[in-house]
Scaffold this active site. Structure first.
Site, PDB file in Angstrom:
ATOM      1  N   GLU A  94      50.851  -3.345 -85.622  1.00 23.02           N
ATOM      2  CA  GLU A  94      51.082  -1.999 -86.140  1.00 23.02           C
ATOM      3  C   GLU A  94      52.555  -1.626 -86.064  1.00 23.02           C
ATOM      4  O   GLU A  94      53.310  -2.164 -85.250  1.00 23.02           O
ATOM      5  CB  GLU A  94      50.218  -0.989 -85.372  1.00 23.02           C
ATOM      6  CG  GLU A  94      50.350  -1.107 -83.887  1.00 23.02           C
ATOM      7  CD  GLU A  94      49.304  -0.304 -83.120  1.00 23.02           C
ATOM      8  OE1 GLU A  94      48.118  -0.337 -83.499  1.00 23.02           O
ATOM      9  OE2 GLU A  94      49.695   0.351 -82.152  1.00 23.02           O
ATOM     10  N   CYS A 107      59.220   1.929 -85.531  1.00 23.91           N
ATOM     11  CA  CYS A 107      58.944   1.264 -84.272  1.00 23.91           C
ATOM     12  C   CYS A 107      58.219  -0.049 -84.623  1.00 23.91           C
ATOM     13  O   CYS A 107      57.140  -0.025 -85.217  1.00 23.91           O
ATOM     14  CB  CYS A 107      58.070   2.211 -83.457  1.00 23.91           C
ATOM     15  SG  CYS A 107      57.512   1.542 -81.933  1.00 23.91           S
ATOM     16  N   CYS A 114      50.122  -8.978 -76.207  1.00 22.23           N
ATOM     17  CA  CYS A 114      51.200  -9.004 -75.217  1.00 22.23           C
ATOM     18  C   CYS A 114      50.690  -9.711 -73.975  1.00 22.23           C
ATOM     19  O   CYS A 114      49.524  -9.621 -73.626  1.00 22.23           O
ATOM     20  CB  CYS A 114      51.624  -7.573 -74.883  1.00 22.23           C
ATOM     21  SG  CYS A 114      53.023  -7.479 -73.751  1.00 22.23           S
ATOM     22  N   CYS A 118      50.799  -4.359 -68.789  1.00 22.65           N
ATOM     23  CA  CYS A 118      51.152  -3.125 -68.071  1.00 22.65           C
ATOM     24  C   CYS A 118      49.897  -2.250 -68.002  1.00 22.65           C
ATOM     25  O   CYS A 118      49.149  -2.143 -68.977  1.00 22.65           O
ATOM     26  CB  CYS A 118      52.276  -2.388 -68.799  1.00 22.65           C
ATOM     27  SG  CYS A 118      53.807  -3.318 -68.835  1.00 22.65           S
ATOM     28  N   CYS A 121      49.201   0.553 -70.872  1.00 22.18           N
ATOM     29  CA  CYS A 121      49.556   0.242 -72.255  1.00 22.18           C
ATOM     30  C   CYS A 121      48.400  -0.481 -72.952  1.00 22.18           C
ATOM     31  O   CYS A 121      47.840  -1.436 -72.414  1.00 22.18           O
ATOM     32  CB  CYS A 121      50.808  -0.622 -72.254  1.00 22.18           C
ATOM     33  SG  CYS A 121      51.295  -1.150 -73.900  1.00 22.18           S
ATOM     34  N   CYS A 338      51.596   2.757 -78.027  1.00 28.42           N
ATOM     35  CA  CYS A 338      51.672   1.326 -78.270  1.00 28.42           C
ATOM     36  C   CYS A 338      50.316   0.590 -78.243  1.00 28.42           C
ATOM     37  O   CYS A 338      49.641   0.567 -77.242  1.00 28.42           O
ATOM     38  CB  CYS A 338      52.578   0.822 -77.152  1.00 28.42           C
ATOM     39  SG  CYS A 338      53.103  -0.804 -77.301  1.00 28.42           S
TER      40      CYS A 338
HETATM   41  N1  SAH Z   1      57.305  -4.566 -74.199  1.00 27.48           N
HETATM   42  C1  SAH Z   1      58.353  -3.648 -74.523  1.00 27.48           C
HETATM   43  C2  SAH Z   1      58.134  -2.844 -75.779  1.00 27.48           C
HETATM   44  C3  SAH Z   1      56.746  -2.272 -75.991  1.00 27.48           C
HETATM   45  S1  SAH Z   1      56.292  -0.834 -75.101  1.00 27.48           S
HETATM   46  C4  SAH Z   1      58.582  -2.723 -73.339  1.00 27.48           C
HETATM   47  O1  SAH Z   1      57.850  -2.809 -72.359  1.00 27.48           O
HETATM   48  O2  SAH Z   1      59.524  -1.962 -73.371  1.00 27.48           O
HETATM   49  C5  SAH Z   1      57.224   0.428 -75.809  1.00 27.48           C
HETATM   50  C6  SAH Z   1      57.248   1.691 -74.975  1.00 27.48           C
HETATM   51  O3  SAH Z   1      55.991   2.378 -75.080  1.00 27.48           O
HETATM   52  C7  SAH Z   1      57.483   1.394 -73.510  1.00 27.48           C
HETATM   53  O4  SAH Z   1      58.449   2.194 -72.934  1.00 27.48           O
HETATM   54  C8  SAH Z   1      56.112   1.629 -72.956  1.00 27.48           C
HETATM   55  O5  SAH Z   1      56.216   1.832 -71.621  1.00 27.48           O
HETATM   56  C9  SAH Z   1      55.603   2.800 -73.793  1.00 27.48           C
HETATM   57  N2  SAH Z   1      54.159   3.042 -73.664  1.00 27.48           N
HETATM   58  C10 SAH Z   1      53.180   2.148 -73.677  1.00 27.48           C
HETATM   59  N3  SAH Z   1      51.984   2.722 -73.435  1.00 27.48           N
HETATM   60  C11 SAH Z   1      52.226   4.040 -73.253  1.00 27.48           C
HETATM   61  C12 SAH Z   1      51.401   5.170 -72.952  1.00 27.48           C
HETATM   62  N4  SAH Z   1      50.096   5.040 -72.777  1.00 27.48           N
HETATM   63  N5  SAH Z   1      52.002   6.382 -72.852  1.00 27.48           N
HETATM   64  C13 SAH Z   1      53.321   6.523 -73.038  1.00 27.48           C
HETATM   65  N6  SAH Z   1      54.159   5.509 -73.317  1.00 27.48           N
HETATM   66  C14 SAH Z   1      53.612   4.265 -73.413  1.00 27.48           C
END
Ligand code: SAH
Length: 350
Positions: A94, A107, A114, A118, A121, A338
């Site tokens: 996406e 974006c 991935c 995390c 996420c 994300c």
């Molecule tokens: N892997 C890379 C890029 C993808 S995540 C990274 O970790 O930076 C992109 C951003 O979206 C990151 O800052 C991540 O922490 C945030 N993100 C992911 N899930 C989220 C959520 N549930 N709420 C808010 N931000 C989120």
């Protein structure tokens, strides 16, 4: 035997130039092709009318155009638009368009899924399938740029904050970056591009040495190892001390744009102690912290912060002289966090 053809949009100007020179074509041929592909947006070699017949045939025999298939487009009440794309092997990624005043940011995803899991996420929940090719990254950018052009608007900014970890697909992301930045190509300004990483310290050092000129964003989300280990398992491989030695190196080499992303999670990472630790960690750096309220993902139990908690955390940061901006969460009604839309596609909910 059928000759293996290359995806034209995975070529940087330098690699295409080398390829065409080896085949006996002049130095300027690659530049002309780039102009057709990225400026005039032509996707048939035979319509590239200022190229010689021989070159057009050569290109057709050796290169092809890949494309993304749009599966779903959802527009949020706040103006952001989320695109779900199917790739040629029927996997899904996406991209999100975020308009803000004169700025239109896309974006981009860098991988299908991935590896880093995390704990807030959605992207990691379906596991990891594969890396995107440079062309699959560039195609997202082109799709959104064309979408905007049809509405008389222009793509101005690019962030690698979609699905995947860009530095886990380092080579292809760097190639895609060079294509996106190329003056003969899409020509997005260096300072308008940001790569975001969960903190792969060795790649951050390599990236600093590359000195491409784009911004770096670190997904920090916690200011001490014991907390960061809980929400970001990658911290067990590259703990904060290692991450920050790479970040300091980047900041010395590349004087521009270093951002930390910090998701505020209720009762978890927004205490006074977190503020004091953050203050110590960023001391001496040229940085900005982006605060983002946690966007709930149903598989996790975290709660977004109340407005009182956000206000208190911001006040403490201000009192301690830590630089930050508070980001409005965007696209919540379209599952803007994300990986959320791709997750629903897999669950058969869209
Ligand atoms: N892997 C890379 C890029 C993808 S995540 C990274 O970790 O930076 C992109 C951003 O979206 C990151 O800052 C991540 O922490 C945030 N993100 C992911 N899930 C989220 C959520 N549930 N709420 C808010 N931000 C989120």
């Amino acid at each position: 035997m059928l000759k293996q053809r290359h995806d034209i949009k995975s070529q940087t100007l330098a690699s295409l130039r080398q390829h065409l020179q080896e085949a006996g074509y002049p130095d300027y041929a690659a530049r002309q092709v780039f102009n057709w592909v990225y400026k005039k947006r032509e996707e048939s070699f035979f319509s590239m009318t200022n190229l010689s017949r021989s070159l057009r045939h050569y290109l057709k025999d050796n290169f092809y155009f890949s494309s993304l298939r749009l599966v779903k487009e959802r527009q949020s009440r706040d103006g952001s638009v989320k695109f779900l794309f199917a790739l040629e092997d029927k996997t899904y990624i996406e991209s999100v368009l975020i308009p803000e005043g004169k700025r239109n940011t896309v974006c981009l995803s860098s991988q299908v899924g991935c590896r880093f899991g995390c704990r807030f996420c959605a992207s990691g929940l379906l596991g990891f399938k594969r890396n995107l090719t440079p062309a699959e990254i560039v195609n997202q950018c082109l799709y959104v740029s064309d979408w905007l052009k049809r509405r008389e608007a222009k793509l101005t900014n690019v962030v690698f904050m979609g699905i995947g970890e860009p530095f886990d697909n380092y080579g292809n992301v760097i190639k895609a970056l060079r294509i996106i930045l190329e003056p003969q190509g899409m020509y997005i300004g260096k300072r308008k591009v940001v790569i975001s990483t969960c903190g792969l310290a060795p790649a951050i050092k390599a990236f600093a040495a590359e000195n491409i000129g784009v911004g770096l964003s670190i997904s920090l989300h916690a200011a001490k190892d014991s907390l960061r280990n809980i929400i970001m398992p990658v911290n067990k491989i590259y703990p904060l001390s290692e991450l920050f030695s790479a970040v300091r190196l980047f900041n010395r080499r590349c004087k521009y744009s270093l951002t930390f992303e910090y998701i505020m999670i209720s009762n978890f990472n927004i205490s006074k102690e977190d503020v004091l630790r953050l203050k110590k960690m960023v001391k001496g750096l040229n940085y900005k912290i982006n605060l983002i309220p946690y966007n709930p993902v149903s598989s996790f139990n975290w709660q977004p912060p109340s407005s009182g908690e956000i206000f208190r955390f911001c006040r403490w940061l201000k009192e301690e002289g830590v630089f930050f901006t508070l980001r409005r969460p965007r696209g919540q009604d379209i599952e803007g966090a994300c990986g959320q839309l791709r997750l629903r596609q897999k669950q058969g909910k869209i």
